[in-house]
Design an enzyme around this catalytic site. Structure first.
Site, short mmCIF file in Angstrom:
data_model
loop_
_atom_site.label_atom_id
_atom_site.label_comp_id
_atom_site.label_asym_id
_atom_site.label_seq_id
_atom_site.Cartn_x
_atom_site.Cartn_y
_atom_site.Cartn_z
N GLU A 136 -73.33 89.62 -32.41
CA GLU A 136 -72.59 90.76 -32.27
C GLU A 136 -71.31 90.77 -33.01
OE1 GLU A 136 -70.93 92.75 -28.28
OE2 GLU A 136 -72.27 90.94 -27.74
N ARG A 177 -76.76 76.05 -24.59
CA ARG A 177 -75.70 76.36 -25.51
C ARG A 177 -75.11 74.88 -25.91
NH1 ARG A 177 -71.95 80.37 -25.34
NH2 ARG A 177 -73.46 81.63 -25.08
N LYS A 225 -65.16 82.66 -26.50
CA LYS A 225 -64.48 83.77 -27.46
C LYS A 225 -63.20 84.11 -26.76
CE LYS A 225 -67.46 86.04 -29.54
NZ LYS A 225 -68.67 87.25 -29.89
P1 ATP Z 1 -69.59 84.20 -27.06
O1 ATP Z 1 -70.16 84.37 -25.70
O2 ATP Z 1 -68.84 82.85 -27.39
O3 ATP Z 1 -68.84 85.30 -27.33
P2 ATP Z 1 -71.98 84.95 -27.83
O4 ATP Z 1 -73.21 84.29 -27.55
O5 ATP Z 1 -71.74 86.13 -26.83
O6 ATP Z 1 -70.82 84.09 -27.96
P3 ATP Z 1 -73.20 86.36 -30.01
O7 ATP Z 1 -72.45 87.19 -31.27
O8 ATP Z 1 -73.87 87.49 -29.04
O9 ATP Z 1 -72.12 85.78 -29.22
O10 ATP Z 1 -73.93 85.34 -30.24
C1 ATP Z 1 -75.23 85.31 -31.31
C2 ATP Z 1 -76.03 84.22 -31.06
O11 ATP Z 1 -75.29 82.91 -31.21
C3 ATP Z 1 -76.62 84.28 -29.87
O12 ATP Z 1 -78.11 84.12 -30.21
C4 ATP Z 1 -76.29 83.13 -29.06
O13 ATP Z 1 -77.40 82.75 -28.13
C5 ATP Z 1 -75.86 82.11 -29.91
N1 ATP Z 1 -74.80 81.35 -29.58
C6 ATP Z 1 -73.67 81.66 -29.12
N2 ATP Z 1 -72.73 80.84 -28.70
C7 ATP Z 1 -73.53 79.52 -28.55
C8 ATP Z 1 -73.41 78.25 -28.28
N3 ATP Z 1 -72.28 77.95 -27.79
N4 ATP Z 1 -74.52 77.43 -28.46
C9 ATP Z 1 -75.57 77.81 -29.19
N5 ATP Z 1 -75.68 79.10 -29.25
C10 ATP Z 1 -74.87 79.94 -29.13
MG MG Z 2 -73.29 87.81 -26.89
#
Ligand code: ATP
Ligand code: MG
Length: 596
Positions: free
Chosen positions: A65, A300, A310
């Site tokens: 995102e 994760r 975040k």
């Molecule tokens: P956050 O919750 O920290 O804002 P998010 O997962 O909501 O992170 P996205 O931009 O939706 O942010 O993530 C893009 C991709 O990165 C997704 O497929 C997600 O599964 C992966 N991702 C995010 N955080 C992690 C993590 N800590 N370990 C592995 N993969 C991750």
């Molecule tokens: Mg997300």
């Protein structure tokens, strides 16, 4: 992390087990995806089926995102998804998941593109360019929603948000059917069209999948799929006033792009039944080709001494605990880059930690070891004196200088040697002299001999002090027949080996000694505020003396400063002829040990 952390420090050189590879191996062996067709761009089945067989053996995607900077967790996901596509003759798409109208920003899109490139991956080759924006799929998502309405699999609910919440039930009690659940497909379609035409304010109606209000999985109790939101979208402007819910949009995005393996983090496990329900119904209706994508979850990344949420990262930036998103102490990819960490180090790290479904907390020193290992291979050696003390060679002529030669890389003789000027006054490390030596000290103290690395053996004569008794200069005499690399140089057996730079030729420079941002392995564990765990010594700025060759360092050039660690010329502040260096990582893991 409030529960007792399970810390793993894998040391195996072999790739950690990756259960996703096993799934792909058996899918390929069974020919599961071999008959899929690909028109060359995303689209519904009608479009794809008119195309040739998909040349990609598998398709994966990285779907951020665009609402923030990528962090180390995203790097794991990028290495995983792009790495699998590379290893299996597949393709990995970069897809901006920008279906939420209010949040996304162009700045983040650009930084994500940079980050993926920097990590060494590409969504482009001579045949395909797989960079996509989910907001380009809204027409298809509407078509999918309208199909579900026609087929009796979705209805417009007009309950208030509060009523919907109350009727959803709980983990132990089933939900109750909405009074609007029996609306006819015709009535639902009419209402959905009126929603799209902008006739209703936000929140008055919502489109829901018709599944089962008594399902033990709450995500299957008629989940919302389309809502009214009068908002301007950065890509589609005011064209839409209805927007899909993430759980509806994401599976469709995967299917439109022919994704075979849709890899996500574990918190989406409970959503998988809906993912499957949705794609199966849309394939049944002929909108999507089979086989539909398969969702696979992995745990994760969590790291000791690091926060990856975040919300917390934003707080660190906004409250100025760090200098910005690219502060070298931030666990963001822009921060890592500025710190001097390498893409190769991230790849090695991703391979070592592997992928699993078990929650785990990885020891930060494993990450640092991966960086050290790759930097040891790639970084040329240089000399820097970080805590300079003058060394005067009393028997060396004042107006003379000569060249000594130092290898650029001990493991790579083909990288050659460079000249280091030697003269009467040098800089050495303050800790390399002791007026009264402690036991086992082999460096300079009155009467002792030590080697100036790549130069001469010197004998210490004594020191000068200021009025308060601080040592301000050390005196010695050199042995002219001891020059490294000349015959007879080995005749002197000395135990100490010091690094030095010629004072007249040295390049003074600012050096930033970075350390871990948090002093606690689990920042904010228990009831603590994570900010209370900030490491007060996470950066120290010093004035150092560098060998003259470093004057020419270009921003982002990385070196090993002998005996000190790995350093990078700062991307932002360093200039050729006026370098500023950041410490990436020390030579050895000394965290928590007294010698820090
Ligand atoms: P956050 O919750 O920290 O804002 P998010 O997962 O909501 O992170 P996205 O931009 O939706 O942010 O993530 C893009 C991709 O990165 C997704 O497929 C997600 O599964 C992966 N991702 C995010 N955080 C992690 C993590 N800590 N370990 C592995 N993969 C991750
Ligand atoms: Mg997300």
């Amino acid at each position: 992390m409030s529960s007792a952390p399970k810390i793993s420090k894998e040391t195996a050189a072999a790739p950690a087990t990756n259960f996703i590879r096993n799934i792909i191996d058996s899918d390929l062996a069974a020919g599961k995806h071999a008959q899929r067709r690909w028109s060359g761009t995303p689209g519904l089945a009608s479009q794809q089926l008119a195309g040739p067989l998909d040349p990609a053996k598998i398709r994966t995607r990285f779907p951020p995102e665009p609402n923030g900077y990528l962090h180390f967790g995203h790097a794991k996901s990028i290495c995983l998804n792009f790495g699998l596509a590379r290893d299996y003759g597949g393709r990995c798409h970069l897809r901006f998941d920008d279906t939420n109208p209010e949040k996304e920003e162009k700045e983040y899109v650009d930084s994500i593109i940079d980050a993926v490139h920097w990590l060494g991956f590409s969504w482009q080759d001579d045949k395909e360019d797989n960079l996509y924006y989910a907001s380009d799929y809204f027409d298809w998502m509407i078509a999918c929603a309208e199909y579900l309405i026609e087929a009796g699999h979705a209805y417009i609910d007009s309950q208030s948000a509060e009523e919907m919440r109350l009727n959803r039930g709980t983990l132990t009690e089933p939900g109750k059917d909405s009074p609007y659940r029996k609306r006819s497909p015709e009535e639902n379609m009419l209402l959905f069209r009126r929603m799209q035409a902008g006739e209703f304010p936000d929140g008055t109606h919502i489109l829901r999948a018709k599944i089962d209000m008594a399902s033990p999985n709450i995500n299957l109790r008629d989940p919302a799929i389309y809502r009214i939101r009068h908002a301007t979208h950065h890509n589609t402007g005011d064209k839409w006033c209805v927007y899909p819910m993430y759980t509806f949009a994401h599976p469709i995005e995967d299917a439109l792009e022919n994704i075979t393996h849709s890899i996500c983090t574990l918190e989406f496990e409970d959503q998988r039944p809906f993912y499957d329900w949705l794609l199966d119904h849309l394939a049944e209706g002929g909108l999507l080709q089979r086989p539909v994508p398969q969702q696979i979850e992995f745990s994760r990344l969590n790291l000791t001494y690091v926060v990856l949420s975040k919300r917390k990262l934003i707080q660190l930036v906004e409250e100025k605990h760090v200098s910005g998103w690219d502060d070298p102490r931030m666990p963001t990819i822009v921060g890592a880059r500025r710190r001097g960490y390498t893409p190769e180090g991230f790849h090695l790290f991703a391979e070592r930690i592997g992928v699993s479904k078990a929650d785990s907390l990885i020891d930060y020193s494993l990450f640092e070891d991966c960086m050290r290992e790759m930097l040891n291979e790639s970084a040329e050696r240089r000399v820097a004196v970080l805590d300079p003390l003058k060394l005067i060679i009393d028997n060396y002529p004042e107006d003379q200088s000569e060249e000594c030669f130092a290898p650029n890389h001990p493991l790579k003789p083909d990288l050659g040697k460079r000249a280091m000027p030697f003269s009467r006054e040098l800089w050495i490390e303050r800790e390399d002299f002791m007026e009264v030596p402690s036991k086992g000290y082999h460096r300079l103290y009155p009467g002792n001999m030590a080697r100036l690395r790549y130069g001469f053996v010197v004998k210490c004569l004594g020191c000068d002090k200021d009025e308060s008794g601080n040592v301000i200069a050390v005196h010695c005499e050199y042995l002219p027949d001891s020059k490294s690399g000349t015959p007879g140089a080995d005749n002197y057996k000395v135990k100490g080996n010091l690094h030095w730079v010629s004072a007249a030729h040295a390049c003074p420079a600012e050096i930033r000694l970075y350390d871990r941002l948090f002093a606690n392995p689990a920042p904010g564990a228990g009831d603590r505020n994570f900010l209370d765990d900030l490491n007060p010594d996470s950066v120290r700025v010093i004035a150092a003396q560098l060998e003259p060759a470093l004057k020419a360092a270009k921003p982002e050039e990385r070196f090993q400063f002998e005996r000190h660690g790995y350093f990078v010329a700062d991307r932002t502040d360093s200039k050729v002829s006026a370098p500023v260096f950041n410490r990436t990582v020390t030579l050895k893991d000394s965290w928590g040990k007294a010698s820090k």
